[in-house]
Write an enzyme that holds these catalytic residues in place. Sequence first.
Site, PDB file in Angstrom:
ATOM      1  N   MET A   1       0.843  -1.178   0.000  1.00 29.34           N
ATOM      2  CA  MET A   1       0.000   0.000   0.000  1.00 29.34           C
ATOM      3  C   MET A   1       0.887   1.239   0.000  1.00 29.34           C
ATOM      4  O   MET A   1       1.498   1.565   0.998  1.00 29.34           O
ATOM      5  CB  MET A   1      -0.905  -0.015   1.232  1.00 29.34           C
ATOM      6  CG  MET A   1      -1.539   1.317   1.511  1.00 29.34           C
ATOM      7  SD  MET A   1      -2.156   1.551   3.183  1.00 29.34           S
ATOM      8  CE  MET A   1      -0.677   1.861   4.089  1.00 29.34           C
ATOM      9  N   PRO A   2       1.000   1.932  -1.122  1.00 30.69           N
ATOM     10  CA  PRO A   2       1.723   3.192  -1.151  1.00 30.69           C
ATOM     11  C   PRO A   2       0.951   4.263  -0.383  1.00 30.69           C
ATOM     12  O   PRO A   2      -0.277   4.332  -0.478  1.00 30.69           O
ATOM     13  CB  PRO A   2       1.791   3.551  -2.630  1.00 30.69           C
ATOM     14  CG  PRO A   2       1.340   2.349  -3.374  1.00 30.69           C
ATOM     15  CD  PRO A   2       0.543   1.523  -2.437  1.00 30.69           C
ATOM     16  N   LEU A   3       1.682   5.080   0.370  1.00 29.83           N
ATOM     17  CA  LEU A   3       1.089   6.206   1.099  1.00 29.83           C
ATOM     18  C   LEU A   3       1.828   7.469   0.692  1.00 29.83           C
ATOM     19  O   LEU A   3       3.042   7.567   0.879  1.00 29.83           O
ATOM     20  CB  LEU A   3       1.199   5.997   2.608  1.00 29.83           C
ATOM     21  CG  LEU A   3       0.828   7.201   3.486  1.00 29.83           C
ATOM     22  CD1 LEU A   3      -0.617   7.600   3.282  1.00 29.83           C
ATOM     23  CD2 LEU A   3       1.121   6.900   4.940  1.00 29.83           C
TER      24      LEU A   3
ATOM     25  N   TRP B   1      -2.896   5.393  -1.200  1.00 26.54           N
ATOM     26  CA  TRP B   1      -3.453   6.266  -0.162  1.00 26.54           C
ATOM     27  C   TRP B   1      -2.785   7.631  -0.259  1.00 26.54           C
ATOM     28  O   TRP B   1      -1.568   7.727  -0.476  1.00 26.54           O
ATOM     29  CB  TRP B   1      -3.178   5.698   1.222  1.00 26.54           C
ATOM     30  CG  TRP B   1      -3.901   4.432   1.535  1.00 26.54           C
ATOM     31  CD1 TRP B   1      -3.903   3.282   0.795  1.00 26.54           C
ATOM     32  CD2 TRP B   1      -4.713   4.186   2.667  1.00 26.54           C
ATOM     33  NE1 TRP B   1      -4.676   2.330   1.400  1.00 26.54           N
ATOM     34  CE2 TRP B   1      -5.181   2.856   2.573  1.00 26.54           C
ATOM     35  CE3 TRP B   1      -5.092   4.941   3.767  1.00 26.54           C
ATOM     36  CZ2 TRP B   1      -6.009   2.289   3.516  1.00 26.54           C
ATOM     37  CZ3 TRP B   1      -5.905   4.367   4.708  1.00 26.54           C
ATOM     38  CH2 TRP B   1      -6.361   3.060   4.574  1.00 26.54           C
TER      39      TRP B   1
END
Length: 59
Positions: free
Chosen positions: A1-3, A40
């Site tokens: 999940m990239p943030l 995200w």
Amino acid sequence: MPLIQISQTPGLSDEQKAEVISAVTRAYAESSGKNPSSVWVTITEVPRENWGVGGTPLG
């Protein structure tokens, strides 16, 4: 999940924030090959008095 975290001074409307989040998500997904639904993005508004550039407060 990239943030992806964005810090900025206050001032964007809710509509502008939504567009920024959408545009950043699209750009990241396109350039990284990630599924946009896994990206995200947060926007943190920091008052000008809490920023400094080159040793000088902005506020």
